[in-house]
Motif scaffolding. Structure first.
Motif, PDB file in Angstrom:
ATOM      1  N   ARG A   1     -10.624  31.308   3.723  1.00  0.00           N
ATOM      2  CA  ARG A   1      -9.547  30.749   2.615  1.00  0.00           C
ATOM      3  C   ARG A   1      -8.910  32.201   2.266  1.00  0.00           C
ATOM      4  O   ARG A   1      -9.682  33.250   1.912  1.00  0.00           O
ATOM      5  CB  ARG A   1     -10.066  30.174   1.574  1.00  0.00           C
ATOM      6  CG  ARG A   1     -10.574  28.623   1.895  1.00  0.00           C
ATOM      7  CD  ARG A   1      -9.516  27.845   2.540  1.00  0.00           C
ATOM      8  NE  ARG A   1     -10.182  26.473   2.805  1.00  0.00           N
ATOM      9  CZ  ARG A   1     -10.498  25.921   4.209  1.00  0.00           C
ATOM     10  NH1 ARG A   1     -10.662  26.837   5.015  1.00  0.00           N
ATOM     11  NH2 ARG A   1     -10.889  24.901   4.316  1.00  0.00           N
TER      12      ARG A   1
ATOM     13  N   SER B   1     -14.912  29.787   3.075  1.00  0.00           N
ATOM     14  CA  SER B   1     -15.034  28.420   2.559  1.00  0.00           C
ATOM     15  C   SER B   1     -15.847  28.152   1.661  1.00  0.00           C
ATOM     16  O   SER B   1     -15.669  27.460   0.571  1.00  0.00           O
ATOM     17  CB  SER B   1     -14.908  27.368   3.647  1.00  0.00           C
ATOM     18  OG  SER B   1     -13.754  27.859   4.428  1.00  0.00           O
TER      19      SER B   1
ATOM     20  N   GLY C   1     -12.661  19.453   6.013  1.00  0.00           N
ATOM     21  CA  GLY C   1     -11.394  20.035   6.282  1.00  0.00           C
ATOM     22  C   GLY C   1     -10.955  19.881   7.487  1.00  0.00           C
ATOM     23  O   GLY C   1     -10.017  20.335   8.074  1.00  0.00           O
TER      24      GLY C   1
ATOM     25  N   GLU D   1     -10.340  21.928  -3.339  1.00  0.00           N
ATOM     26  CA  GLU D   1      -9.521  21.645  -2.243  1.00  0.00           C
ATOM     27  C   GLU D   1      -9.555  20.152  -1.956  1.00  0.00           C
ATOM     28  O   GLU D   1      -8.723  19.331  -1.427  1.00  0.00           O
ATOM     29  CB  GLU D   1     -10.063  22.418  -1.149  1.00  0.00           C
ATOM     30  CG  GLU D   1      -9.439  24.118  -1.082  1.00  0.00           C
ATOM     31  CD  GLU D   1     -10.291  24.506  -0.086  1.00  0.00           C
ATOM     32  OE1 GLU D   1      -9.646  24.917   0.916  1.00  0.00           O
ATOM     33  OE2 GLU D   1     -11.454  24.989  -0.078  1.00  0.00           O
TER      34      GLU D   1
ATOM     35  N   ILE E   1     -15.599  21.771   2.071  1.00  0.00           N
ATOM     36  CA  ILE E   1     -14.546  22.628   1.343  1.00  0.00           C
ATOM     37  C   ILE E   1     -14.940  22.575  -0.228  1.00  0.00           C
ATOM     38  O   ILE E   1     -15.542  21.798  -0.649  1.00  0.00           O
ATOM     39  CB  ILE E   1     -13.144  22.049   1.653  1.00  0.00           C
ATOM     40  CG1 ILE E   1     -13.133  20.529   1.063  1.00  0.00           C
ATOM     41  CG2 ILE E   1     -12.840  22.074   3.033  1.00  0.00           C
ATOM     42  CD1 ILE E   1     -11.847  19.683   1.334  1.00  0.00           C
ATOM     43  N   SER E   2     -14.094  23.328  -0.982  1.00  0.00           N
ATOM     44  CA  SER E   2     -14.373  23.508  -2.499  1.00  0.00           C
ATOM     45  C   SER E   2     -13.961  22.042  -2.963  1.00  0.00           C
ATOM     46  O   SER E   2     -13.118  21.356  -2.302  1.00  0.00           O
ATOM     47  CB  SER E   2     -13.620  24.571  -2.830  1.00  0.00           C
ATOM     48  OG  SER E   2     -12.205  24.298  -2.842  1.00  0.00           O
TER      49      SER E   2
ATOM     50  N   ASP F   1      -5.513  28.335   4.317  1.00  0.00           N
ATOM     51  CA  ASP F   1      -6.363  28.899   5.502  1.00  0.00           C
ATOM     52  C   ASP F   1      -5.861  30.206   5.858  1.00  0.00           C
ATOM     53  O   ASP F   1      -4.690  30.605   5.806  1.00  0.00           O
ATOM     54  CB  ASP F   1      -6.015  27.807   6.392  1.00  0.00           C
ATOM     55  CG  ASP F   1      -6.766  26.340   6.234  1.00  0.00           C
ATOM     56  OD1 ASP F   1      -7.680  26.334   5.743  1.00  0.00           O
ATOM     57  OD2 ASP F   1      -6.266  25.365   6.678  1.00  0.00           O
TER      58      ASP F   1
END
Length: 430
Positions: A2, A48, A240, A103, A99-100, A73
């Motif tokens: 990211r 990520s 993701g 996100e 993913i976080s 991305d």
């Protein structure tokens, strides 16, 4: 990978850069002249798995919600420090691939369209599914799943619960309720119009259409589809990856049963809609239950550490509530499954009895040509109503001894009396 773009509020520049330096994160700083509240914009690449902890640490350093953060991305990052950072955070567990939290929340929100679009697409998918069911066309039914916009609300409620976003949870819950109502209502109205205009043959028996009948009396395996759809949906959004195909799977658990319920209502058989409506509800609940458990297992927690305990209690209550309701529906589906098993067992035993009787020496002139078990319309717990046996033999009526024997032997395997009809086809020797 990211690329994070972060606006630097006045007075926070040194704090932010020190945080990034301490973590040995490469960054680029540009001065910001467009807004007096921000002095600079800092860009830095992250693996990520590192996005969530780094953003949380920056938030603790005083970066409030007024400052905007953009996460995009990054295809390739060439840097020794970045490689070291990746080795630090990518350790092969489930949190490495996900993913976080930030996100995840944005992704869940983006998957839910505006209500007007959601309503229109839901209605269209229900109408297409209804047409596919009436045509007994699996291809058309699959097409209806592709256009159904259900994945956003189905997963948004779970995401909102675990990250303590009650607005997202309530919006997704409302969308799900309205989606089910709209789908069943649209299917019922369209099916009624089709029936009244004789687009389908007059007197069509919907229980004789395979694509419909299998959803009027669903079995316990349907529960596995919904649970699998919920887990797959959450995993796809949390890692993701593409959610398009998973959205089709979730729609497969919801749209065709809703269309079948609408058809049963349009045909004036509300009792036949019980099984398919129960299937829709248990599938909705199962998707939400699987989503909640999967997200919590994946390590998603609220942004505010002080609200973790409260959120955990709320998630636990919702999981227990959903599990209890799903269990009740599972018992209901289990009863339907047992009923279907009993019918199949009866059909097998009855056919065996017919073959055994016709193999006897006194009836050797007759042979079994066709064997059918006709069911009643007491959905979802259907049972044998009559048995139709077509035999071939000498021209003339079927001997009464044969009819009596078949009636008596077949009814041994039935809980309630079953009519046995025997049709004779004269066979002429050449």
């Amino acid at each position: 990978m990211r690329l994070v773009q972060l606006t630097v509020p006045t007075g926070k520049r040194e704090t932010i850069l020190k945080t990034l330096d301490d973590r040995e994160i490469d960054y680029v700083v540009t001065d910001e002249n467009g807004n007096r509240d921000y002095t600079a914009v800092v860009y830095f690449p992250l693996p990520s798995p590192a996005v969530e902890p780094v953003l949380d640490e920056l938030d603790e350093a005083g970066i409030d919600d007024d400052a905007y953060t953009v996460v995009v991305d990054a295809e390739t990052v060439v840097s020794r420090r970045f490689d070291a950072l990746r080795e630090e955070y990518e350790n092969g567990d489930v949190e490495t691939d996900r993913i976080s939290r930030q996100e995840l929340e944005a992704e869940a929100d983006s998957l839910t369209p505006t209500f007007a679009v959601y309503a229109i697409m839901t209605i269209i998918s229900a109408v297409v599914a209804t047409a596919g069911l009436l045509l007994d066309s699996p291809a058309v039914v699959v097409g209806s799943m592709v256009i159904a916009p259900l994945i956003g609300p189905a997963l948004g409620a779970s995401v909102g619960s675990v990250i303590d976003n009650e607005d997202l949870f309530k919006e997704s819950l409302l969308y799900q309720i309205l989606g089910v109502v709209l789908a069943i209502a649209a299917a019922a109205v369209f099916a009624w119009l089709v029936r009244m205009t004789n687009i389908v043959p007059p007197g069509l028996d919907i229980s004789g259409v395979d694509e419909i009948s299998e959803r009027l009396a669903p079995d316990l395996l349907s529960l596995a589809i919904a649970l699998g759809a919920g887990v797959a949906g959450i995993i796809s959004i949390a890692t993701g990856t593409s959610v398009a195909l998973v959205g089709v799977m979730i729609a497969a658990a919801l749209i065709p049963p809703a269309a079948a319920a609408g058809i049963a209502i349009a045909w004036g058989q509300p009792s036949a809609a019980i099984g398919s409506t129960a299937l829709v509800l248990v599938n909705v609940l199962s998707v939400n239950l699987a989503g909640l458990l999967t997200l919590w297992w994946a390590g998603y927690r609220p942004e505010n550490l002080f609200s973790i305990g409260k959120t955990q209690q709320r998630v636990r209550r919702r999981v227990l509530g959903l599990a209890g309701i799903v269990l009740i529906f599972a018992i209901f589906l289990g009863a339907i499954t047992y009923s279907s098993y009993a019918v199949a067992t009866f059909e097998e035993n009855a056919r065996g009895e017919a073959e055994m009787v016709l193999s006897q020496e006194e009836f050797e002139e007759h042979q079994l040509l066709e064997f059918q078990v006709m069911m009643d319309d007491n959905y979802p717990f259907i049972s044998p109503d009559r048995v139709v046996i077509t035999v071939g033999g000498p021209p003339g009526a079927v001997p009464s001894e044969l009819a009596d024997t078949l009636h008596e032997r077949i009814n041994r395997h039935a809980d309630d009396p079953v009519r046995v009809e025997i049709r004779s086809v004269g066979l002429v020797e050449r």
